[in-house]
Design a protein around this motif. Structure first.
Motif, PDB file in Angstrom:
ATOM      1  N   ASP A  49       0.849  -1.192   0.000  1.00 49.00           N
ATOM      2  CA  ASP A  49       0.000   0.000   0.000  1.00 49.00           C
ATOM      3  C   ASP A  49       0.881   1.237   0.000  1.00 49.00           C
ATOM      4  OD1 ASP A  49      -2.392  -1.394  -0.002  1.00 49.00           O
ATOM      5  OD2 ASP A  49      -2.553  -1.433   2.176  1.00 49.00           O
ATOM      6  N   THR A  50       0.280   2.382  -0.318  1.00 45.82           N
ATOM      7  CA  THR A  50       1.034   3.619  -0.370  1.00 45.82           C
ATOM      8  C   THR A  50       0.188   4.733   0.222  1.00 45.82           C
ATOM      9  OG1 THR A  50       2.333   5.061  -1.815  1.00 45.82           O
ATOM     10  CG2 THR A  50       0.241   4.247  -2.689  1.00 45.82           C
ATOM     11  N   HIS A  52      -1.173   8.045  -1.260  1.00 45.59           N
ATOM     12  CA  HIS A  52      -1.278   8.766  -2.525  1.00 45.59           C
ATOM     13  C   HIS A  52      -2.709   9.259  -2.671  1.00 45.59           C
ATOM     14  CE1 HIS A  52      -1.353   9.425  -6.895  1.00 45.59           C
ATOM     15  NE2 HIS A  52      -0.031   9.438  -6.854  1.00 45.59           N
ATOM     16  N   HIS A  55      -4.061   6.596  -5.724  1.00 44.61           N
ATOM     17  CA  HIS A  55      -3.778   5.167  -5.669  1.00 44.61           C
ATOM     18  C   HIS A  55      -3.676   4.681  -4.227  1.00 44.61           C
ATOM     19  CE1 HIS A  55      -3.048   5.674  -9.872  1.00 44.61           C
ATOM     20  NE2 HIS A  55      -1.990   6.440  -9.667  1.00 44.61           N
ATOM     21  N   ARG A  58       0.462  -0.393  -4.872  1.00 42.84           N
ATOM     22  CA  ARG A  58       1.145  -0.773  -6.105  1.00 42.84           C
ATOM     23  C   ARG A  58       1.416  -2.277  -6.091  1.00 42.84           C
ATOM     24  NH1 ARG A  58       6.138   2.244  -7.466  1.00 42.84           N
ATOM     25  NH2 ARG A  58       5.202   3.191  -9.300  1.00 42.84           N
ATOM     26  N   GLU A  74      -0.927   0.053 -10.497  1.00 45.89           N
ATOM     27  CA  GLU A  74      -1.354   0.875  -9.362  1.00 45.89           C
ATOM     28  C   GLU A  74      -2.861   0.705  -9.208  1.00 45.89           C
ATOM     29  OE1 GLU A  74       1.799   4.503  -9.126  1.00 45.89           O
ATOM     30  OE2 GLU A  74       0.437   4.526 -10.849  1.00 45.89           O
ATOM     31  N   TYR A  75      -3.305   0.478  -7.994  1.00 49.99           N
ATOM     32  CA  TYR A  75      -4.725   0.201  -7.790  1.00 49.99           C
ATOM     33  C   TYR A  75      -5.353   1.247  -6.877  1.00 49.99           C
ATOM     34  CZ  TYR A  75      -2.874  -2.052  -3.531  1.00 49.99           C
ATOM     35  OH  TYR A  75      -2.209  -2.318  -2.362  1.00 49.99           O
ATOM     36  N   SER A 183       9.687   2.404  -1.333  1.00 44.44           N
ATOM     37  CA  SER A 183       8.308   2.906  -1.353  1.00 44.44           C
ATOM     38  C   SER A 183       8.139   4.123  -0.462  1.00 44.44           C
ATOM     39  CB  SER A 183       7.344   1.797  -0.930  1.00 44.44           C
ATOM     40  OG  SER A 183       7.348   0.737  -1.868  1.00 44.44           O
ATOM     41  N   THR A 187       6.827   7.697  -1.541  1.00 44.52           N
ATOM     42  CA  THR A 187       5.718   8.336  -0.837  1.00 44.52           C
ATOM     43  C   THR A 187       6.079   9.745  -0.398  1.00 44.52           C
ATOM     44  OG1 THR A 187       4.827   6.216  -0.070  1.00 44.52           O
ATOM     45  CG2 THR A 187       4.221   8.171   1.187  1.00 44.52           C
ATOM     46  N   THR A 190       5.919  11.971  -3.374  1.00 50.27           N
ATOM     47  CA  THR A 190       4.529  12.251  -3.740  1.00 50.27           C
ATOM     48  C   THR A 190       3.914  13.287  -2.811  1.00 50.27           C
ATOM     49  OG1 THR A 190       4.188  10.038  -4.656  1.00 50.27           O
ATOM     50  CG2 THR A 190       2.222  11.242  -3.965  1.00 50.27           C
TER      51      THR A 190
END
Length: 405
Positions: A49-50, A52, A55, A58, A74-75, A183, A187, A190
Motif C-alpha cells: 500500500d502507499t 497517494h 492510488h 502498487r 497501481e490500484y 516505497s 511516498t 509524492t
C-alpha cells in the motif's frame, strides 16, 4: 538453496534497497538470482500500500518467461465495487482475517480451488502457490502501508520442497525491507510535490529546508480565483461545495502543469502559480498558453456540470512578471516553501481588478512589455488603474477582443 547463494542474495537485495533501485528492478534482480541459486520460481508478486491521493497501492509482478521489466500496476480503493469483491476473495484477505503470515496451496490437485485468483496459475501449469505477509510494527506504518504482501509460484513437478519454502520465508524480510525503503522514498516525494508543488517539493527533498534560505527568481506570476464563489457557496447544497472546488481546481492546475508552470498555493478558491522559463518572454508565453488551455477546460467542465444540474462558474485571472523571493519562510516548527515580494501582492490585486472591469483576464504593464511583439499585438488596454497597496498606477491589458466572461 545453498548457504552461499542465500548469503549472496541477502547481500544483493540489501545493497539494492540502500542504493534506491526501483521496486521493479529489485524484484527482477531478486528473482533472477534466486532462480540461479536453485529456487524454482516461475512467477512472483509484491504488493504494498502507499499514501497517494489517487492510488491505494502498487503491485509488481514477475514471470520467468518474460524477458522485460516486471509488470507494475497501481490500484485504487479496495473497499468498493468489483475490486472489493476480488480483494475479499484473495488469499491475503483471508490471512489478514485470521492473522496468519504464511499460506500455501497446491495447484496440481484436482480439488476446486477456494481462491478464484489462483485458477489462472493452475490453468497455466503452475503446481504450487505460497503467500507471505511481512508486517511492520505499529510505529512503522504510514497510512495503510502496514505490511508487504508477496506471492511465489512454481511449475516444478511436485511443487516447492520444504527447504525452498524455508529459504523464501528467510529471504522475504530482507526483500520487504528494501521494498519498504524505496516505497517510503516514493511516498515522501509524492507528498511534498502534492502539498508544496512539483518544483518546491523537489527542492525540499533536495535539502533546501533551512528557514530563511531563499533565492531571487524572475518569474511570470499567475493568480486566479473563481467568479462569484461566495454567492455559489451561499446558495449551493453543502455537499456540492468541495466537489465544485475540486473540479475547478483540477481545471486550473492541469492547465498550469501542461505548460510547465508550478502551483505554489491553493487559497480557498484562489490559485497562485509561477512560470520560470529561460527568459521573461518564454515565461509569459507559457502563462498565456496556460490561460488558453484553462478556458478550454472550463468550457468542457461547465458543459458537463450543467448537464448534471450542478452549479457552474468561471475564473478570473491576473498575470504579472517580476522578481520574487523563493524559499523557506516561517517559524522553527512550521515552514512554507513559497514566493514573496511586491510582485506577488501586485498579481493578486490585478486578479481582483477583474471584477471591477468585468474581464476574465488582466495582465500587468510589466507582463505586456515582456511578451514577444506578436503576442503583445493581441493585447488591448483596459485603462490605467491604481491597485490597492501598490504605489504607482499602471496600465492593465486583456486579450483582444474585449469580451466578458
Amino acid at each position: 538453496m545453498n548457504p552461499s547463494s542465500l548469503s549472496e542474495l541477502t547481500r544483493w537485495v540489501t545493497e539494492a534497497g540502500l542504493a534506491g533501485k526501483s521496486e521493479t528492478t529489485i524484484l527482477e534482480g531478486f528473482c533472477r538470482r534466486a532462480v540461479a541459486g536453485g529456487l524454482p520460481i516461475a512467477r512472483a508478486g509484491i504488493i504494498i500500500d502507499t499514501l497517494h491521493p489517487i492510488h491505494e497501492g502498487r503491485v509488481f509482478r514477475w514471470r520467468s518467461d518474460d524477458s522485460g521489466e516486471p509488470e507494475l500496476l497501481e490500484y485504487g480503493p479496495t473497499n468498493e465495487g468489483a475490486v472489493a469483491a476480488s480483494w475479499q476473495a484473495s488469499p491475503f484477505f483471508r490471512m489478514l482475517q485470521d492473522g496468519s503470515s504464511v499460506l500455501r496451496r497446491r495447484l496440481f490437485t484436482a480439488e476446486t480451488l477456494e481462491f478464484p485468483g489462483l485458477i489462472d496459475h493452475q490453468n497455466d501449469g503452475m503446481t504450487d502457490y505460497l503467500a507471505l505477509i511481512n508486517r511492520f510494527a505499529e510505529e512503522g506504518t504510514i497510512g495503510e502501508m502496514d505490511c508487504v504482501y508477496s506471492y511465489w509460484v512454481t511449475d516444478r513437478v511436485g511443487g516447492f520442497v520444504g527447504d525452498q519454502i524455508d529459504a523464501l520465508v528467510t529471504l522475504m524480510p530482507k526483500l520487504a525491507l528494501s521494498i519498504k525503503c524505496v516505497s517510503l522514498a516514493r511516498t515522501a516525494e509524492t507528498l511534498v510535490e502534492t502539498y508544496l508543488g512539483r518544483d518546491a517539493g523537489r527542492r525540499v527533498l533536495g535539502g533546501h529546508i533551512h528557514r530563511g534560505v531563499t533565492e531571487t527568481i524572475s518569474a511570470a506570476l499567475w493568480y486566479s480565483d473563481l467568479r462569484e464563489f461566495t454567492r455559489i457557496t451561499d446558495q449551493a447544497e453543502p455537499q456540492h461545495i468541495i466537489p465544485l472546488l475540486n473540479d475547478y481546481a483540477e481545471a486550473v492546475i492541469s492547465a498550469v502543469h501542461d505548460h510547465g508552470g508550478d502551483v505554489l498555493k491553493l487559497i480557498g478558491d484562489g490559485v497562485l502559480a509561477v512560470f520560470t522559463g529561460e527568459n521573461s518572454e518564454m515565461s509569459c508565453e507559457s502563462a498565456m498558453a496556460a490561460e488558453t488551455t484553462l478556458r478550454h477546460h472550463l468550457t468542457e467542465l461547465n458543459r458537463r456540470r450543467a448537464a448534471d444540474g450542478l452549479p457552474i462558474t468561471d475564473a478570473y485571472l491576473g498575470l504579472h512578471v517580476g522578481d520574487v523571493f523563493y524559499g523557506n519562510i516561517g517559524s522553527k516548527e512550521r515552514l512554507d516553501f513559497t514566493v514573496v515580494g511586491p510582485a506577488v501582492n501586485e498579481v493578486s490585486r490585478i486578479a481582483a481588478m477583474c471584477r471591477s472591469v468585468d474581464r476574465g483576464l488582466l495582465v500587468s504593464e510589466a507582463f505586456a512589455d515582456s511578451m514577444s511583439e506578436a503576442q503583445r499585438t493581441r493585447l488591448v488596454s483596459v485603462g490605467r488603474y491604481a491597485l490597492r497597496g501598490v504605489e504607482q498606477p499602471q496600465h492593465l491589458y486583456t486579450r483582444e477582443p474585449l469580451t466578458s466572461i
